[in-house]
Design an enzyme around this catalytic site. Structure first.
Site, PDB file in Angstrom:
ATOM      1  N   LYS A  89     -98.514  54.718   1.408  1.00 12.95           N
ATOM      2  CA  LYS A  89     -97.545  55.437   1.132  1.00 12.95           C
ATOM      3  C   LYS A  89     -96.687  55.007  -0.035  1.00 12.95           C
ATOM      4  CE  LYS A  89     -97.336  58.376   5.064  1.00 12.95           C
ATOM      5  NZ  LYS A  89     -98.397  58.003   6.119  1.00 12.95           N
ATOM      6  N   GLU A 111     -88.282  63.880   4.185  1.00 15.24           N
ATOM      7  CA  GLU A 111     -88.499  64.236   5.482  1.00 15.24           C
ATOM      8  C   GLU A 111     -89.665  63.203   5.994  1.00 15.24           C
ATOM      9  OE1 GLU A 111     -90.240  65.745   3.442  1.00 15.24           O
ATOM     10  OE2 GLU A 111     -92.154  65.386   4.127  1.00 15.24           O
ATOM     11  N   SER A 377    -106.427  53.077   5.188  1.00 14.40           N
ATOM     12  CA  SER A 377    -105.104  53.426   4.881  1.00 14.40           C
ATOM     13  C   SER A 377    -103.948  52.545   5.295  1.00 14.40           C
ATOM     14  CB  SER A 377    -104.752  55.015   5.184  1.00 14.40           C
ATOM     15  OG  SER A 377    -105.118  54.988   6.578  1.00 14.40           O
TER      16      SER A 377
HETATM   17  C1  LIG Z   1     -99.170  58.749   6.752  1.00 14.41           C
HETATM   18  C2  LIG Z   1    -100.437  58.281   7.018  1.00 14.41           C
HETATM   19  C3  LIG Z   1    -101.820  58.958   6.933  1.00 14.41           C
HETATM   20  C4  LIG Z   1    -101.833  60.273   6.626  1.00 14.41           C
HETATM   21  O1  LIG Z   1    -101.455  60.641   5.343  1.00 14.41           O
HETATM   22  P1  LIG Z   1    -102.312  61.181   4.408  1.00 14.41           P
HETATM   23  O2  LIG Z   1    -101.393  61.990   3.381  1.00 14.41           O
HETATM   24  O3  LIG Z   1    -103.255  62.371   4.890  1.00 14.41           O
HETATM   25  O4  LIG Z   1    -103.011  60.258   3.728  1.00 14.41           O
HETATM   26  C5  LIG Z   1    -103.017  58.051   6.971  1.00 14.41           C
HETATM   27  N1  LIG Z   1    -102.977  56.788   7.160  1.00 14.41           N
HETATM   28  C6  LIG Z   1    -101.766  56.095   7.301  1.00 14.41           C
HETATM   29  C7  LIG Z   1    -101.736  54.579   7.670  1.00 14.41           C
HETATM   30  C8  LIG Z   1    -100.529  56.672   7.187  1.00 14.41           C
HETATM   31  O5  LIG Z   1     -99.507  56.004   7.384  1.00 14.41           O
END
Ligand SMILES: *Cc1c(COP(=O)(O)O)cnc(C)c1O
Length: 398
Positions: A89, A111, A377
Site C-alpha cells: 500500500k 478512509e 502483498s
Molecule cells: C489491503 C491489502 C490487500 C487488498 O487490497 P488490494 O487493493 O486488493 O491489493 C491485500 N494484501 C494486503 C497485505 C493488504 O494490506
C-alpha cells in the site's frame, strides 16, 4: 482487446466517474493534471528516490524452494511484505502524497477499513508534514485497535464513522463529505484501484512498479521476463493490478486472481465479488459489487479485513469478464492453512490477505518447468492474534 483505460475513464464497460455535482471540481482538478504530474522528470526522480531509500525497493523476487517442491513448478514470491509498513500500500500513498504536494494541497484525508491504508497514509503525511484525517467505521476502530494506535502515534486524527454498519463504506461516505466541504486545500488518498476516474488508473500506475521490477528480476534469474502464471489476491485489486500491469498484453502470461470465499462462496458470509457481484455503482465507479435486488450493498465477510471490500476495481472487473484473468476463491480455513504452510516451509509469515493467493497454488497443477510469480502483498505481524486463535492443533502442521 485493450486493457488500457479509455479517455473517458473506462476499462470496457467498467469505470467512469459517478460523483455528486459538488465533487466535480475536485475530481476534474486531479483528472486534468495527474498524467502530466506523473510524467514530469522531477516527480519521477522524487518518487523513485523515496521508493528506494524510504520504502526499501526494489523488493526481492525470491524462488521458494520448499514451496515449489510441494506444489510443483518454480514458485517465485515478490516480497512486498518487506516494504516499509509491511505491504504494497505504501507504493500508492507515496505516489499520491507527491501528487497532492504538486496540487498545493496542505491537508490529506483517507478512509480505512482494517487500518492498513490508514497507517500507510498517516506514514507519508508524517514524512511530508501534512495534516492527516483518517475516517474509520466505529466498529472497525474497536476491531483494529493496534492500527488505530499506529495512526495516532504517527500524528493522524482518526475520526469515527457512526452511521450505517459503521464499517468501510460508512467511512468512505464521511471522507467524501469532508472533501466536498474542503475542496481547496484537501486531497483524498484512495487506497486501492477503486473510486471514480482517475483513481483506478493513477493507483494502478503507482503499483505498476511491482511488475516493472518483476520483469527485470525474472530476466536476471531465469533468462526470461515472462512467467507462465501471475497470482495475486484481490480486495479492491491494487496489488493484483501492480503485479499484472506490464504483462497485460503478453497473452502467454496467465493471470490468476484469488478472492476471499469467507465461510464458503454461497454461505452468506463471503467476499467473492466476481461470483456474487453484479454491475452497479460503488464509490463513484461502475463495476461489479455485492448488492441486493434494491441495489443496497451487501456487507462482505472474510477472516481477512483487507479483502472484505464489497466491490472490485474496474480494471479487474474488465480482466475477469473478458476472461483475461481467471478467478479462484479460498475459504478462511484454506487461507489459514496456506499461511501456516508458508511459515513452516519458507520461514515467511504472510498477511492473511496474501494467504488466499497461496491457497490457490494446488489448483494450478504446475508442471516442473512452469514459473509462477505470486505477489506476497504483505507480512503477517498484524494477523498473529487471528492465526494463534485459529490454528487447529490437530492439523498436519503441529
Ligand atoms: C489491503 C491489502 C490487500 C487488498 O487490497 P488490494 O487493493 O486488493 O491489493 C491485500 N494484501 C494486503 C497485505 C493488504 O494490506
Amino acid at each position: 482487446m485493450s486493457y488500457e483505460i479509455d479517455p473517458r475513464g473506462y476499462y470496457g464497460e467498467y469505470g467512469g466517474a459517478y460523483i455528486p455535482e459538488m465533487l466535480h471540481a475536485n475530481i476534474e482538478e486531479l483528472r486534468s493534471q495527474y498524467q502530466e504530474i506523473m510524467a514530469d522528470p522531477s516527480f519521477q526522480k522524487e518518487y523513485n528516490t523515496l521508493l528506494r531509500n524510504y520504502v526499501g525497493r526494489p523488493s526481492p523476487l525470491y524462488l521458494a524452494p520448499r514451496l515449489s517442491a510441494k506444489h510443483g513448478g518454480k514458485i517465485y514470491l515478490k516480497r512486498e511484505d518487506l516494504n516499509h509498513t509491511g505491504a504494497h500500500k505504501i507504493n500508492n500513498t507515496i505516489g499520491q502524497i507527491l501528487v497532492a504536494k504538486r496540487l498545493h494541497k496542505t491537508r490529506i484525508i483517507a478512509e480505512t477499513g482494517a487500518g492498513q491504508h490508514g497507517v500507510a497514509t498517516a506514514t507519508v503525511c508524517a514524512l511530508m508534514n501534512l495534516e492527516c484525517v483518517v475516517y474509520m467505521g466505529s466498529t472497525d476502530i474497536e476491531r483494529q485497535a493496534p492500527n488505530v494506535a499506529r495512526m495516532k502515534m504517527l500524528g493522524a486524527k482518526v475520526r469515527p464513522a457512526t452511521s450505517g454498519s459503521q464499517t468501510l463504506k460508512d467511512a468512505t461516505n464521511e471522507a467524501i463529505r469532508d472533501w466536498i466541504n474542503n475542496p481547496h486545500d484537501t486531497h483524498y488518498i484512495i487506497g486501492s484501484v477503486v473510486g471514480p476516474h482517475p483513481y483506478p488508473d493513477m493507483v494502478a500506475k503507482f503499483q505498476a512498479i511491482i511488475s516493472q521490477e518483476t520483469k527485470q528480476q525474472l530476466l536476471e534469474q531465469e533468462g526470461r521476463e515472462n512467467p507462465d502464471y501471475l497470482l495475486a489476491c484481490v480486495g479492491g485489486g491494487s496489488n493484483a493490478a501492480g503485479l499484472v500491469y506490464h504483462y497485460l498484453d503478453q497473452n502467454d502470461v496467465k493471470i490468476i486472481l484469488a478472492e476471499a470465499a469467507g465461510k464458503g462462496v454461497h454461505s452468506g458470509h463471503s467476499a467473492a465479488t466476481s461470483i456474487l457481484g453484479s454491475l452497479g455503482i460503488i464509490h463513484g465507479s461502475k463495476t461489479l459489487l455485492m448488492q441486493d435486488k434494491d441495489g443496497q450493498i451487501i456487507e462482505p465477510y472474510s477472516i481477512s479485513a483487507g479483502l472484505d471490500y464489497p466491490g472490485i476495481g474496474p480494471l479487474l472487473a474488465h480482466l475477469i469478464s473478458s476472461k483475461r484473468a481467471k478467478v479462484y476463491s479460498a475459504t478462511d480455513q484454506e487461507a489459514l492453512e496456506a499461511a501456516i504452510e508458508l511459515s513452516r516451509y519458507e520461514g515467511i509469515i504472510p498477511a492473511l490477505e496474501t494467504a488466499h493467493a497461496l491457497a490457490v497454488l494446488p489448483h494450478l497443477n504446475l508442471k516442473t518447468d512452469e514459473i509462477v510469480v505470486l505477489n506476497l502483498s504483505g507480512r503477517g505481524d498484524k494477523d498473529l492474534d487471528t492465526y494463534i486463535d485459529n490454528i487447529d492443533t490437530r492439523s498436519n502442521f503441529q
